[in-house]
Scaffold this motif. Sequence first.
Motif, PDB file in Angstrom:
ATOM      1  N   GLU A   1      70.180   5.544  45.624  1.00  0.00           N
ATOM      2  CA  GLU A   1      68.968   6.228  46.049  1.00  0.00           C
ATOM      3  C   GLU A   1      68.141   5.229  46.858  1.00  0.00           C
ATOM      4  O   GLU A   1      67.731   4.193  46.333  1.00  0.00           O
TER       5      GLU A   1
ATOM      6  N   SER B   1      67.807  12.835  53.379  1.00  0.00           N
ATOM      7  CA  SER B   1      68.908  11.883  53.222  1.00  0.00           C
ATOM      8  C   SER B   1      68.505  10.713  52.324  1.00  0.00           C
ATOM      9  O   SER B   1      68.467   9.570  52.752  1.00  0.00           O
TER      10      SER B   1
ATOM     11  N   TYR C   1      70.185   9.514  49.743  1.00  0.00           N
ATOM     12  CA  TYR C   1      71.304   8.817  49.124  1.00  0.00           C
ATOM     13  C   TYR C   1      72.300   8.322  50.160  1.00  0.00           C
ATOM     14  O   TYR C   1      72.598   9.003  51.133  1.00  0.00           O
ATOM     15  N   LEU C   2      72.818   7.129  49.909  1.00  0.00           N
ATOM     16  CA  LEU C   2      73.903   6.581  50.721  1.00  0.00           C
ATOM     17  C   LEU C   2      74.763   5.716  49.817  1.00  0.00           C
ATOM     18  O   LEU C   2      74.242   4.835  49.119  1.00  0.00           O
TER      19      LEU C   2
ATOM     20  N   PRO D   1      75.633  13.093  50.599  1.00  0.00           N
ATOM     21  CA  PRO D   1      75.480  12.212  49.428  1.00  0.00           C
ATOM     22  C   PRO D   1      76.792  11.808  48.759  1.00  0.00           C
ATOM     23  O   PRO D   1      76.808  10.865  47.970  1.00  0.00           O
ATOM     24  N   THR D   2      77.893  12.486  49.089  1.00  0.00           N
ATOM     25  CA  THR D   2      79.177  12.147  48.464  1.00  0.00           C
ATOM     26  C   THR D   2      79.971  11.116  49.255  1.00  0.00           C
ATOM     27  O   THR D   2      81.109  10.799  48.894  1.00  0.00           O
TER      28      THR D   2
END
Length: 200
Positions: free
Chosen positions: A186, A179, A181-182, A88-89
């Motif tokens: 969201e 997964s 988050y990208l 997510p980072t």
Amino acid sequence: MTGLEVELNLVDDQDDPALKNAEALKAIADPDFQTELGQFNIEINVPPVHLPDDGLTRIEEHLRGDLNDAEAKSSQVGAHLVMIGILPTLAEEHLARSAISANPRYSLLSDQILDARGEDIAIRIAGAESLDTTADSIVPEAACTSTQFHVQTSPDQFAAYWNASQAIAAVQVAVGANSPYLLGKELWRETRIPLFEQAT
């Protein structure tokens, strides 16, 4: 016979992507560990075993021992192992062409795919929020990490194994969805699906 491949993300002490797979692999010094597309990825390959002969226990013991050892060694170069679908980072700069692993096969693969497409890669994903971005390489595919079982069957058993795999695929996706988050957005609960479809 069943083997296993696990793709891992590398993060620094702040849980941001660590573009250090070359340094981490040198520290780990184990041929079971290899590069992946992005400098923030590595993979481990677990040798195949017969599942009926307590194979799952043997896979678990092998994997746990190797991962513990690899984490201890890679952390010495500021790269910690994380097993998650999409880190997510990740930010735009981590998905730039400069983040491709040093092995020339990855750049060649990226160049050939982009040449065949004749245009940059557009990534458009609508979920709880929307993402609309482009990439000048296939490195966004590196965001999609997974665990893959490699199954060897005889030709006469292939259809049964294939059909069984298809029957449980939806359940596996639902249970393994990790997964959402990208690039700070969201999106889907399992964003790897549309990202992988669009990234190459």
